[in-house]
Write a protein that holds these residues in place. Structure first.
Motif, mmCIF file in Angstrom:
data_model
loop_
_atom_site.group_PDB
_atom_site.id
_atom_site.type_symbol
_atom_site.label_atom_id
_atom_site.label_comp_id
_atom_site.label_asym_id
_atom_site.label_seq_id
_atom_site.Cartn_x
_atom_site.Cartn_y
_atom_site.Cartn_z
ATOM 1 N N GLY A 152 -71.557 -4.662 18.887
ATOM 2 C CA GLY A 152 -72.708 -4.411 18.018
ATOM 3 C C GLY A 152 -72.866 -5.401 16.879
ATOM 4 N N CYS A 153 -71.926 -6.308 16.712
ATOM 5 C CA CYS A 153 -71.970 -7.247 15.585
ATOM 6 C C CYS A 153 -72.968 -8.371 15.880
ATOM 7 N N LEU A 154 -73.804 -8.697 14.898
ATOM 8 C CA LEU A 154 -74.815 -9.738 15.077
ATOM 9 C C LEU A 154 -74.497 -11.001 14.285
ATOM 10 N N CYS A 155 -73.205 -11.222 14.004
ATOM 11 C CA CYS A 155 -72.831 -12.393 13.198
ATOM 12 C C CYS A 155 -73.386 -13.696 13.769
ATOM 13 N N GLY A 156 -73.371 -13.816 15.074
ATOM 14 C CA GLY A 156 -73.877 -15.042 15.690
ATOM 15 C C GLY A 156 -75.318 -15.305 15.280
ATOM 16 N N ASP A 157 -76.128 -14.244 15.273
ATOM 17 C CA ASP A 157 -77.537 -14.396 14.881
ATOM 18 C C ASP A 157 -77.662 -14.731 13.401
ATOM 19 N N MET A 158 -76.763 -14.166 12.568
ATOM 20 C CA MET A 158 -76.790 -14.494 11.124
ATOM 21 C C MET A 158 -76.522 -15.988 10.937
ATOM 22 N N LEU A 159 -75.535 -16.489 11.675
ATOM 23 C CA LEU A 159 -75.100 -17.869 11.480
ATOM 24 C C LEU A 159 -76.132 -18.884 11.966
ATOM 25 N N ASP B 244 -81.015 -6.399 9.543
ATOM 26 C CA ASP B 244 -81.376 -6.263 10.964
ATOM 27 C C ASP B 244 -80.239 -5.672 11.781
ATOM 28 N N CYS B 245 -79.015 -5.706 11.243
ATOM 29 C CA CYS B 245 -77.860 -5.220 12.015
ATOM 30 C C CYS B 245 -77.698 -3.724 11.777
ATOM 31 N N PRO B 246 -77.687 -2.936 12.849
ATOM 32 C CA PRO B 246 -77.577 -1.476 12.685
ATOM 33 C C PRO B 246 -76.248 -1.032 12.071
ATOM 34 N N LEU B 247 -75.246 -1.906 12.100
ATOM 35 C CA LEU B 247 -73.948 -1.529 11.540
ATOM 36 C C LEU B 247 -73.848 -1.835 10.044
ATOM 37 N N PHE B 248 -74.780 -2.635 9.533
ATOM 38 C CA PHE B 248 -74.710 -3.113 8.143
ATOM 39 C C PHE B 248 -74.704 -1.945 7.145
ATOM 40 N N GLY B 249 -73.654 -1.905 6.333
ATOM 41 C CA GLY B 249 -73.570 -0.885 5.290
ATOM 42 C C GLY B 249 -73.209 0.491 5.810
ATOM 43 N N ALA C 274 -71.249 1.346 9.576
ATOM 44 C CA ALA C 274 -69.928 1.134 10.184
ATOM 45 C C ALA C 274 -69.263 -0.128 9.637
ATOM 46 N N CYS C 275 -70.062 -1.037 9.091
ATOM 47 C CA CYS C 275 -69.522 -2.324 8.634
ATOM 48 C C CYS C 275 -69.722 -2.500 7.127
ATOM 49 N N THR C 276 -68.631 -2.509 6.400
ATOM 50 C CA THR C 276 -68.652 -2.713 4.943
ATOM 51 C C THR C 276 -67.493 -3.664 4.597
ATOM 52 N N PRO D 102 -64.682 -4.198 7.557
ATOM 53 C CA PRO D 102 -65.572 -5.177 8.195
ATOM 54 C C PRO D 102 -65.465 -5.154 9.716
ATOM 55 N N VAL D 103 -66.624 -5.245 10.360
ATOM 56 C CA VAL D 103 -66.628 -5.337 11.829
ATOM 57 C C VAL D 103 -66.644 -6.808 12.247
ATOM 58 N N GLY D 104 -67.387 -7.624 11.528
ATOM 59 C CA GLY D 104 -67.492 -9.044 11.882
ATOM 60 C C GLY D 104 -67.105 -9.940 10.716
ATOM 61 N N PRO D 105 -66.901 -11.227 10.989
ATOM 62 C CA PRO D 105 -66.436 -12.153 9.958
ATOM 63 C C PRO D 105 -67.437 -12.370 8.826
ATOM 64 N N CYS D 106 -68.737 -12.184 9.086
ATOM 65 C CA CYS D 106 -69.712 -12.392 8.010
ATOM 66 C C CYS D 106 -69.589 -11.325 6.926
ATOM 67 N N MET D 107 -68.888 -10.226 7.226
ATOM 68 C CA MET D 107 -68.621 -9.210 6.203
ATOM 69 C C MET D 107 -67.229 -9.403 5.618
ATOM 70 N N VAL D 108 -66.363 -10.139 6.323
ATOM 71 C CA VAL D 108 -64.993 -10.361 5.840
ATOM 72 C C VAL D 108 -64.970 -11.365 4.712
ATOM 73 N N THR E 138 -72.647 -14.069 4.802
ATOM 74 C CA THR E 138 -73.990 -13.581 4.479
ATOM 75 C C THR E 138 -74.011 -12.064 4.337
ATOM 76 N N CYS E 139 -73.334 -11.361 5.239
ATOM 77 C CA CYS E 139 -73.376 -9.895 5.194
ATOM 78 C C CYS E 139 -72.671 -9.383 3.935
ATOM 79 N N ALA E 140 -71.554 -10.026 3.572
ATOM 80 C CA ALA E 140 -70.840 -9.616 2.363
ATOM 81 C C ALA E 140 -71.709 -9.854 1.129
HETATM 82 S S1 SF4 Z 1 -70.526 -8.569 9.963
HETATM 83 FE FE1 SF4 Z 1 -71.112 -6.430 10.089
HETATM 84 S S2 SF4 Z 1 -73.186 -6.279 9.201
HETATM 85 FE FE2 SF4 Z 1 -72.733 -8.435 9.671
HETATM 86 S S3 SF4 Z 1 -73.580 -8.751 11.686
HETATM 87 FE FE3 SF4 Z 1 -71.406 -8.263 12.001
HETATM 88 S S4 SF4 Z 1 -71.390 -6.023 12.251
HETATM 89 FE FE4 SF4 Z 1 -73.398 -6.538 11.415
#
Ligand code: SF4
Length: 369
Positions: free
Chosen positions: A318-325, A333-338, A340-342, A346-352, A357-359
């Motif tokens: 479910g992580c859309l990090c590739g699209d963010m990058l 746009d990511c259903p996990l943002f805020g 399942a992913c905080t 963190p689910v993906g590296p953009c939150m880590v 960007t997500c962080a």
């Molecule tokens: S890091 Fe988290 S919020 Fe960002 S795209 Fe991945 S799952 Fe979604």
């Protein structure tokens, strides 16, 4: 704070934002889209609330300029594989610990042989102090970190250290920017009109390696500093070029960046590394966008020394990090943002990463612009 507060003056910031709005008044009904490539720019744009100052017809996209975020899952899996090899000590900068691999992260492994270091000198000291162990440094980052890692290899060579290795995942910016324009932009219909180029990277490589973007693609570039006034001034310079129909590489951050860059740092990189293809998370393999060890230094290459098998990778579900990058999507746009992913889970590296960007959106409540 001398030389910092001057670049954070609110009135000057408002004045610059007003000039940006005036520049765009009545032009390009479809608006403008520019990308800040560097993660530190992204973080500071949110931190100082700069998006709120900018006109509605200007869209800022965040690019692949966070080294942790672009490190592929396969690399984390390789590091985890190495961490399980008896007698191996993994040395890494702290921001790599939480980055998820296919099944786990270095932090979740909770192994005593994974050590956080603050410099490559620490990793070298670790190798010298533990001659019966094999010390592997996780070599991740752009042209900014490559010189220190190259210098550590030269030092290990000079000292005749046989137990120091680097697991290389170094990346270079101009090549991925070409890919964003040539391939990703066309494929994903991202109408990129200009780049705010990475400042740290540019202190090393200078401005010349970006010139092909202006020459071949007609895309203007500005190398901007990190303070709020630097960023706003850089955006103003970039939009000025776009509105006037110009395309060249300008340096806003002239108090640090020179057109020729840092020749000494370039020479160290050149001595130790050679260009190679590299995998970028979310973007794929970009030709000649990586740095691998040259022949005479390949005995320090962890991937060769340990013959790590190619792992079967699995991206976080479910992580859309590739699209963010790629600048195709934004965190809301990511259903996990805020949900399942905080930052704490963190689910993906953009939150880590602190530069992800997500962080940045999560921490500073980024408006959905
Ligand atoms: S890091 Fe988290 S919020 Fe960002 S795209 Fe991945 S799952 Fe979604």
């Amino acid at each position: 704070m001398k030389y910092m507060t001057e670049f954070r003056d609110k009135e000057l910031a408002r004045g610059l934002a007003q000039r940006i709005s005036s520049l765009l008044d009545g032009s390009a009904s479809g608006g403008y889209t520019i990308m800040e490539v560097c993660g530190t720019h992204t973080m500071n744009i949110f931190r100082y609330g700069l998006k709120g100052l900018l006109p509605a017809n200007l869209r800022l996209l965040s690019g692949p300029g966070c080294p942790v975020c672009v490190t592929p899952t396969s690399y984390i899996d390789q590091a985890i594989t190495l961490a399980h090899v008896p007698g191996v000590i993994i040395c890494t900068f702290g921001d790599m610990l939480k980055v998820p691999g296919s099944e786990s992260s270095l932090e979740r492994l909770a192994l005593g042989n994974v050590k956080v270091v603050y410099s490559t000198a620490d990793a070298l000291s670790m190798a010298e102090a533990n001659p019966d162990k094999k010390v592997v440094f996780l070599g991740v980052g752009f042209e900014t970190t490559a010189p220190t890692i190259a210098a550590s290899v030269l030092e290990a060579d000079r000292k005749g250290l046989g137990n120091y290795f680097v697991l290389c995942s170094h990346k270079t910016m101009p090549q991925v920017m070409r890919s964003l324009v040539e391939d990703v932009g066309a494929r994903c219909n991202v109408p990129l009109q200009g780049f705010i180029c990475p400042a740290h990277v540019s202190t090393i490589i200078g401005s010349r390696p970006y010139e092909f973007l202006a020459r071949e693609f007609g895309i203007p570039c500005v190398i901007a500093g990190f303070e709020p006034l630097d960023i706003l001034h850089g955006i103003y310079m970039l939009l000025g070029q776009i509105v006037r129909g110009e395309a060249r590489v300008e340096i806003q951050y002239s108090r640090v960046v020179r057109p020729e860059g840092n020749p000494r740092a370039q020479a160290v990189i050149e001595e130790v590394f050679e260009p190679c293809d590299a995998e970028w998370r979310g973007i794929g393999v970009v030709p000649m966008s990586g740095l691998g060890l040259r022949g005479r230094y390949q005995r320090f290459d962890a991937a060769l020394h340990f013959s790590i098998p190619a792992p079967k990778t699995r991206e976080p579900k479910g992580c859309l990090c590739g699209d963010m990058l790629r600048g195709v999507k934004t965190p809301p746009d990511c259903p996990l943002f805020g949900r399942a992913c905080t930052p704490s889970h963190p689910v993906g590296p953009c939150m880590v990463s602190s530069e992800g960007t997500c962080a940045a959106w999560f921490k500073y409540q980024g408006e959905s612009k």
